[in-house]
Design an enzyme around this catalytic site. Structure first.
Site, short mmCIF file in Angstrom:
data_model
loop_
_atom_site.label_atom_id
_atom_site.label_comp_id
_atom_site.label_asym_id
_atom_site.label_seq_id
_atom_site.Cartn_x
_atom_site.Cartn_y
_atom_site.Cartn_z
N GLU A 5 -2.82 -2.86 -7.66
CA GLU A 5 -3.21 -1.45 -7.65
C GLU A 5 -4.34 -1.21 -6.65
O GLU A 5 -4.44 -0.11 -6.08
CB GLU A 5 -3.61 -1.00 -9.05
CG GLU A 5 -2.51 -1.13 -10.11
CD GLU A 5 -1.24 -0.37 -9.77
OE1 GLU A 5 -1.27 0.54 -8.91
OE2 GLU A 5 -0.19 -0.68 -10.35
N HIS B 213 -2.82 -0.45 -3.36
CA HIS B 213 -2.48 0.97 -3.26
C HIS B 213 -3.73 1.79 -2.96
O HIS B 213 -3.72 2.68 -2.10
CB HIS B 213 -1.89 1.46 -4.58
CG HIS B 213 -0.48 1.06 -4.83
ND1 HIS B 213 0.52 1.26 -3.91
CD2 HIS B 213 0.12 0.51 -5.92
CE1 HIS B 213 1.67 0.85 -4.41
NE2 HIS B 213 1.46 0.38 -5.62
N HIS C 194 -5.03 1.33 0.57
CA HIS C 194 -4.09 1.96 1.50
C HIS C 194 -4.38 3.47 1.55
O HIS C 194 -4.49 4.06 2.63
CB HIS C 194 -2.67 1.69 1.02
CG HIS C 194 -1.61 2.01 2.02
ND1 HIS C 194 -0.26 1.96 1.72
CD2 HIS C 194 -1.67 2.40 3.32
CE1 HIS C 194 0.45 2.28 2.79
NE2 HIS C 194 -0.38 2.57 3.77
#
Length: 606
Positions: free
Chosen positions: A393, A396, A399
């Protein structure tokens, strides 16, 4: 800090440091509700521009206003979403989310005319406007993508109507999540000491990994029971959701819901089919892994509820939340200062909600806010697996964080096809870091290798199995079949037999209702991207870890690109060609090497 008890904590009992700090978004619910009023007013102003996209100045005005409105709406919607998911039993949180959802519907209705009107602009006029108006430059990619979907954009009136009924068409998703997270009771089972313990979404893995086979079987049966008892209800929800997706695809003139899900993101359907074909060609590797486990565990009648028992033992490398954060920071330090600055803030500024509590959304996810920071939901269990989820996570989150700092809002959110590369990349880097850290500890090495293998099994094999199930279900519904519990059970069972192979027996109630366990089936052709992304990220992680020339720079460029290019082009710039099966074959060769390593370790440890 201890995060597991025999009884699940209420939200109020969870230590503050283990919850996310939503004041990063709003001071309180009232501030968010005030923003909803502003958002609706701004939506009305944009709606008043309907029919006026007849000049470069007007087009810029509407696109800028719509972008800024989306930024405000995202912030309010995510706040309400996180408030609800913190405890789905709370009436005030559900009411708040309902207000946000209705506001989203208002915005969609008021802005529904934009795409149809952009489609109507003559090519010559649009080209001239792009030359004349510098402010249009940053919207060029967005407008080009929009116009590429011209055949699937309806009239302004039809788009407005569709936006008004979208909440109803998607309603099965919310019903499923409420039932699954708030209302299901798995009862209590006896642990290894004979004590009755409440079974939950969060601690299920703890019992699935138990060295006591009776505990594993009891947990599997108890977890399956409410899904089995409500199998017809779950089937009706899924049938409704799939029907809604198929209907929407038909209304938009797509050949299928799969095409409708992939084409707008510039993903050819051949990517989906190539994944399934290539994994089928390598099912023998998954079957080999199950045989290795069967032999190592000494189980003659291997069942699916035996598959999660760690070969190295249960208590290897157990990590608290604090320890998991530090391991993640240490592993990812290879990505450099800019990445680590954001990751350190994530760990220290309560961007993470870690502890499980009554009514909390199960599983884990990340959600980003352009005018804020990413947020991560976890349900921590002190298993090493939870550290891998944190790393995933966090991939993510970073990113999102890097993209939003290098892209305008309209390109800051990467499509899932790319986002899952960033998350699974981190899992692969964490594996390499741990293998290096514990290079002189065979038991730890075995445990880490199994975590890596579980990544391949869970992300490539299991998600491809899910992708097959999903596509078969959509195809059946589109052909006029009702997705009854019996039909879904049969599809699921046939696929499980194929993917598990001859050495693993199925627990009937757990196998048949496994389709009801998967919340990602309510995300419309989402799951296949876990498999394609894991395969791509395995290669990228190897290149970065081994310090190949330019690998880190290419990867950081990927993280900063958001959706500014087509996904396939973005991956090609990072060094991976996803237009053929080679990236999958390369990843599965790494999987085979992991199997070889495990067999070698087991032989030495005899």
């Amino acid at each position: 800090m201890k995060m597991q008890t025999d009884e699940l904590l209420t939200r109020e009992q969870v230590p503050t440091e283990l919850t996310w700090d939503l004041t990063h978004l709003y001071a309180d619910d009232q501030a968010m509700q005030a923003d909803l009023t502003t958002i609706k007013d701004l939506a009305q102003q944009i709606g008043a521009m309907k029919g006026q996209l007849t000049s470069a100045a007007n087009l810029v005005q509407v696109l800028v206003a719509a972008r800024d409105l989306d930024i405000k709406l995202e912030k309010a919607y995510v706040y309400a979403f996180l408030r609800r998911d913190s405890d789905t039993t709370k009436a005030d949180a559900n009411q708040l989310f309902g207000q946000a959802a209705k506001t989203l519907e208002v915005v969609q209705t008021q802005t529904a005319y934009i795409e149809p009107e952009v489609m109507q602009i003559a090519e010559a006029d649009l080209a001239a406007w792009l030359d004349q108006e510098p402010k249009l430059a940053e919207f060029k990619v967005m407008v080009t993508r929009m116009r590429a979907q011209k055949a699937h954009i309806l009239s302004a009136t039809e788009e407005a109507l569709l936006s008004r009924v979208s909440r109803t068409l998607n309603g099965a998703d919310e019903i499923y999540n409420t039932l699954n997270d708030a209302d299901l009771d798995f009862g209590k089972i006896k642990n290894e000491a004979g004590q009755l313990v409440q079974l939950t979404h969060g601690n299920r893995s703890q019992f699935a990994e138990s060295a006591d086979r009776r505990v594993r079987e009891a947990a599997a049966r108890a977890f399956a029971k409410p899904y089995h008892d409500l199998r017809n209800t779950f089937a009706q929800m899924f049938n409704t959701y799939v029907g809604g997706r198929n209907t929407t695809a038909q209304l938009r003139h797509y050949q299928s819901a799969r095409q409708a899900a992939l084409q707008p993101h510039e993903i050819d359907e051949s990517v989906y089919d190539t994944l399934i074909e290539t994994v089928h060609q390598h099912l023998d590797l998954a079957h080999r892994w199950y045989q290795i486990k069967q032999q190592a565990l000494g189980i003659k009648d291997m069942s699916q509820f035996d598959l999660n028992v760690p070969l190295a033992g249960n208590d290897v490398l157990k990590t608290t939340f604090a320890e998991g954060k530090q391991l993640t920071l240490d592993a990812l330090s290879i990505l450099g200062p800019e990445y680590m600055d954001g990751l350190t803030r994530e760990m220290n500024e309560r961007w993470i909600d870690a502890a499980e509590n009554k009514g909390k959304r199960s599983g884990g996810y990340q959600v980003s806010v352009y005018d804020g920071n990413p947020f991560i939901l976890l349900n921590w269990t002190d298993k090493l697996y939870s550290t891998f989820v944190l790393a995933h996570e966090s991939g993510h989150a970073m990113h999102s964080w890097l993209s939003q700092h290098h892209q305008p809002a309209q390109y800051a959110e990467a499509p899932i096809f790319l986002a899952e590369v960033a998350s699974t990349f981190n899992e692969n880097i964490l594996t390499e870091h741990l293998l290096e850290k514990y290079h002189d500890n065979p038991q730890a090495q075995l445990y880490i290798l199994e975590e890596s293998i579980n990544g391949f099994i869970g992300s490539i094999y299991r998600q491809t199995q899910f992708a097959e199930f999903e596509h078969q279900a959509y195809t059946a519904e589109q052909a006029g079949e009702t997705l009854t519990a019996d039909l879904l059970d049969q599809i699921s069972t046939d696929l499980l037999k194929q993917y598990y192979g001859p050495n693993v027996s199925l627990l009937p109630e757990a196998a048949t209702q496994s389709w009801a366990y998967v919340p990602h089936f309510y995300m419309n052709y989402y799951v296949y991207q876990y498999a394609t992304s894991w395969a791509a990220s395995a290669s990228l992680a190897q290149a970065v870890w081994q310090h190949e020339d330019g690998a880190l720079e290419r990867y950081l460029g990927f993280l900063k690109s958001g959706s500014s290019q087509a996904p396939i082009a973005t991956m090609q710039a990072a060094g991976i060609d996803m237009t053929n099966s080679q990236y999958l074959t390369t990843a599965l060769q790494l999987f085979e090497r992991r199997l070889d390593q495990v067999e070698s370790l087991l032989a030495k440890m005899k």
